[in-house]
Design a protein around this motif. Sequence first.
Motif, PDB file in Angstrom:
ATOM      1  N   GLN A   1     -25.408  53.628  74.828  1.00 18.82           N
ATOM      2  CA  GLN A   1     -26.773  54.056  75.866  1.00 18.82           C
ATOM      3  C   GLN A   1     -26.657  53.509  76.996  1.00 18.82           C
ATOM      4  OE1 GLN A   1     -28.460  50.450  73.081  1.00 18.82           O
ATOM      5  NE2 GLN A   1     -30.157  52.653  72.065  1.00 18.82           N
TER       6      GLN A   1
ATOM      7  N   ILE B   1     -27.046  54.268  66.187  1.00 20.49           N
ATOM      8  CA  ILE B   1     -26.414  52.364  66.768  1.00 20.49           C
ATOM      9  C   ILE B   1     -25.679  51.649  65.584  1.00 20.49           C
ATOM     10  CG2 ILE B   1     -27.854  50.372  66.699  1.00 20.49           C
ATOM     11  CD1 ILE B   1     -28.317  52.405  69.179  1.00 20.49           C
TER      12      ILE B   1
ATOM     13  N   LEU C   1     -28.809  46.933  75.827  1.00 18.66           N
ATOM     14  CA  LEU C   1     -28.315  47.826  75.250  1.00 18.66           C
ATOM     15  C   LEU C   1     -26.526  48.257  75.150  1.00 18.66           C
ATOM     16  CD1 LEU C   1     -29.312  50.207  78.901  1.00 18.66           C
ATOM     17  CD2 LEU C   1     -30.509  50.235  76.404  1.00 18.66           C
TER      18      LEU C   1
ATOM     19  N   ARG D   1     -31.659  54.328  57.757  1.00 17.80           N
ATOM     20  CA  ARG D   1     -31.702  53.741  59.101  1.00 17.80           C
ATOM     21  C   ARG D   1     -31.143  52.155  59.379  1.00 17.80           C
ATOM     22  NH1 ARG D   1     -34.159  57.580  62.617  1.00 17.80           N
ATOM     23  NH2 ARG D   1     -34.621  55.762  64.306  1.00 17.80           N
TER      24      ARG D   1
ATOM     25  N   THR E   1     -34.833  56.256  71.514  1.00 13.11           N
ATOM     26  CA  THR E   1     -35.935  54.935  72.164  1.00 13.11           C
ATOM     27  C   THR E   1     -36.067  53.854  73.206  1.00 13.11           C
ATOM     28  OG1 THR E   1     -36.937  55.704  70.434  1.00 13.11           O
ATOM     29  CG2 THR E   1     -38.232  53.890  71.447  1.00 13.11           C
TER      30      THR E   1
ATOM     31  N   THR F   1     -30.142  61.117  65.272  1.00 14.12           N
ATOM     32  CA  THR F   1     -31.240  60.162  64.736  1.00 14.12           C
ATOM     33  C   THR F   1     -30.567  58.455  64.634  1.00 14.12           C
ATOM     34  OG1 THR F   1     -30.446  61.080  62.391  1.00 14.12           O
ATOM     35  CG2 THR F   1     -32.812  62.066  63.195  1.00 14.12           C
ATOM     36  N   GLY F   2     -31.357  58.088  65.035  1.00 17.56           N
ATOM     37  CA  GLY F   2     -31.490  56.215  64.926  1.00 17.56           C
ATOM     38  C   GLY F   2     -29.777  56.409  66.174  1.00 17.56           C
TER      39      GLY F   2
ATOM     40  N   GLY G   1     -30.781  55.350  68.931  1.00 15.29           N
ATOM     41  CA  GLY G   1     -31.336  54.026  69.738  1.00 15.29           C
ATOM     42  C   GLY G   1     -32.117  55.112  71.152  1.00 15.29           C
TER      43      GLY G   1
HETATM   44  P1  ADP Z   1     -33.631  56.882  67.800  1.00 16.75           P
HETATM   45  O1  ADP Z   1     -35.121  57.077  68.215  1.00 16.75           O
HETATM   46  O2  ADP Z   1     -32.560  57.462  68.414  1.00 16.75           O
HETATM   47  O3  ADP Z   1     -33.898  58.353  66.429  1.00 16.75           O
HETATM   48  P2  ADP Z   1     -34.520  54.454  67.682  1.00 16.75           P
HETATM   49  O4  ADP Z   1     -34.398  54.271  68.928  1.00 16.75           O
HETATM   50  O5  ADP Z   1     -35.528  54.601  66.457  1.00 16.75           O
HETATM   51  O6  ADP Z   1     -33.018  55.769  66.729  1.00 16.75           O
HETATM   52  O7  ADP Z   1     -33.492  53.467  67.498  1.00 16.75           O
HETATM   53  C1  ADP Z   1     -32.868  53.536  65.414  1.00 16.75           C
HETATM   54  C2  ADP Z   1     -33.331  52.115  65.815  1.00 16.75           C
HETATM   55  O8  ADP Z   1     -31.680  51.440  66.226  1.00 16.75           O
HETATM   56  C3  ADP Z   1     -34.310  51.050  65.697  1.00 16.75           C
HETATM   57  O9  ADP Z   1     -34.382  50.510  64.621  1.00 16.75           O
HETATM   58  C4  ADP Z   1     -33.954  50.373  67.238  1.00 16.75           C
HETATM   59  O10 ADP Z   1     -34.209  49.150  67.188  1.00 16.75           O
HETATM   60  C5  ADP Z   1     -32.001  49.565  66.816  1.00 16.75           C
HETATM   61  N1  ADP Z   1     -31.596  49.976  68.159  1.00 16.75           N
HETATM   62  C6  ADP Z   1     -31.997  50.559  68.791  1.00 16.75           C
HETATM   63  N2  ADP Z   1     -30.996  50.104  70.137  1.00 16.75           N
HETATM   64  C7  ADP Z   1     -30.610  48.835  70.055  1.00 16.75           C
HETATM   65  C8  ADP Z   1     -29.583  48.472  70.494  1.00 16.75           C
HETATM   66  N3  ADP Z   1     -29.465  47.938  72.102  1.00 16.75           N
HETATM   67  N4  ADP Z   1     -29.709  46.740  69.665  1.00 16.75           N
HETATM   68  C9  ADP Z   1     -30.000  46.437  68.663  1.00 16.75           C
HETATM   69  N5  ADP Z   1     -30.748  47.869  68.022  1.00 16.75           N
HETATM   70  C10 ADP Z   1     -31.020  49.373  68.411  1.00 16.75           C
END
Ligand code: ADP
Length: 723
Positions: free
Chosen positions: A196, A372, A192, A581, A222, A217-218, A220
């Motif tokens: 995060q 991110i 994280l 992204r 998820t 958006t983007g 992280g």
């Molecule tokens: P959101 O849902 O907030 O729009 P996502 O969860 O899709 O964003 O995350 C955006 C991008 O960042 C994705 O490609 C994901 O794989 C990447 N990502 C998320 N957390 C990390 C992390 N801790 N380290 C590296 N990449 C990450």
Amino acid sequence: MYAQVIVDVAHSEVDKIFEYSCPDDVKVGCRVKVPFGSRTLDGFVVGLSRTTDYPPEKVKSISSVFDELPALVPECFSLMERISSRFKVPKAVALRLFLPSEMRRGAVREIYKKYAKLGDMSVPISKTAKKQAEILEFLKDKPEYDYTRLCESFGRAAVNALEAKGAIVCERRRVMRDPFKGDEKTEPAKTLTPAQSAAVESVESVNKRVHLLHGVTGSGKTEIYLQLIAREIAKGKTAIFLVPEISLTPQMLAQLRARFKGEAAIMHSGLSAGERFDEWWRLRSGEAKIAIGARSAVFAPLENLGVIIVDEEHDASYQSETAPRYSTAEIARMRAEYNDCKLVLGSATPSVESFRLAREGVYNLISLPDRINARPLPEMIIADMRKEARRGNGSIFSLALREELDAALSAGNQAIIFLNRRGYSQKVVCRDCGYVAKCEQCDVTLTYHSEENCLKCHYCGNRYRMLPACPECGGMHIRYAGTGTQKIVSELTELFPSARIIRMDNDTVSGKDGHYKILSKFGKKEADILVGTQMIAKGHDFPSVTLVGVLDADMSLHFEDYRSGERTFQLITQVSGRSGRAEESGKVVLQTYCPENYILRYAVNYDYYGFYENEVRLRKATFYPPFALIVRVMATGTDKDLTVSALKGVFTEIDGLRQRDPAEFLFLNRMSSPVKKIQGKYRYQVLARLKSDVHLKEIYETAAKYTGKDVLVYVEENPSNLS
Ligand code: ADP
Ligand code: ZN
């Protein structure tokens, strides 16, 4: 023993608890069959007792019991009470929410398979029984073998003879239909980022029921959800993860499967009935601990919940449009209270209602203002379509969008073109008399589909042959007005002949994995441009997309709905979020006829706070939600007079409420609905705007009172679609 039973009939007259005598091994939550008058009905056991208040000889007995493991978890009964009293639906209707529909109709059953393995080797085998010897030889180095196939190879008689002697033993076992067979990718948790981690810590440590994760958006989100779930699973608890429309997010599914394997069960309308049933059962039996799905997964049969997550909490699909008309977050909250667990709502564009509660401290507000790795949000370019028209550009595409498309394609990147309306909205108009083709069953304009050369109704799906001439005046000048995705594709093909273009809307998507196929084709870079409607706005993560074009950014501003500004802001932010992204930064071109509109200006500047403050001020001044409650009571039926008279009755009663308490009513009127008829059913409505929900219960009761076999009357709260 005596069982208290609710019969599975959606009628207020049988909405009571009936008593039957039953065998001792019946459990609360089991489905049963019971004699009822001259019929046999399905029912649910909601309670058990040793004694009965009725004369025992008058109590009938249960005909049969379905489940060994009760289908309904204990929590169902508490929720049943709350749901049936909140939405005035029979208890049976509330209980049905907790069971997959295919299970209720008895349409699918569990699959059992029989397996054979070697048994007592000392049993003598006759010399003449060649087949039997062959079978024993065959099974020698196998732990077990499919009984049916064994019979096919060696004959049923020989197999059965061996079984009878005990030389082989057979066992019948339940097998699961696995919708994700062969999907064996594994993905470890990501480390994280500090932002995060702080978000995860905040959910864990802040002592509030509901947490609102507001992350651009983007940012992280998820990964935050996944780690929150993983922590609860490690504590021996379970989790529900809700997404707006699961078939639109194949990547999310793949990610969840890769992380949680068989512990995750997917509740997905695209699965076959059998697969759906088995996934449900895996949750009920405790084999799977995480339920993933759209709205209805909030009713997943899990006990001991540790966390419930609602991703894209602002999405309109979380509102049920059939009885009971619940909001998913409200049910999730009930479940969170029952289980004493956390509810996490997440969005880049939270609904005004949720954000207000967070601002006021009712919810724990967690903000993630950056993407991110500090990736920039895409650059927004506004294309003023009025200027384009003055310059003589009559095409669908502005100069800016054409240039940016050219640049993106030349650099080997991908683009998304978003049309802000549903399907192919070309209506058919007669140029001589102004006739517009409408559906015979519904009061809506028909849409032309050039691929099939027919007219379709988007409400009931009826098809009509193309009109050779106007049915009103006989004129031959039939014209198609409006822009649809098909037209966009054909213009794009002319502008960029070498580009590979795919289209995704309600017409191109069909079958179990239609969305998945189109999206994965685009994800594998087998196409350069994706053209689509609302369905492509949701959370996709395509790293090569560096350009998003929104063709009519202001379109949804013109709907007559207090939320149209909010919806427009959300939509623009969501589609824009698909761009840039990964490594390369992205751009967004917004085409509009009203570039000065304040909603667009906030969206272009990613100014959620500005948007929110403005919106709240506006709604407070005009008394709209969350500062008021909009209630629509709809009466629908095939007989116009009966429908109208039911509605009149409803109106008179609600008007009575108003006369007793005029201060509560900001507005009250009755009228025909904007769409006057759907599938042959007339629609009349009472519309009310109330200061609070103090009279809501009485309104629900009135609706229930006027619902009969000819007319259905139902209540909607703050409906997102007023058609
Ligand atoms: P959101 O849902 O907030 O729009 P996502 O969860 O899709 O964003 O995350 C955006 C991008 O960042 C994705 O490609 C994901 O794989 C990447 N990502 C998320 N957390 C990390 C992390 N801790 N380290 C590296 N990449 C990450
Ligand atoms: Zn129709």
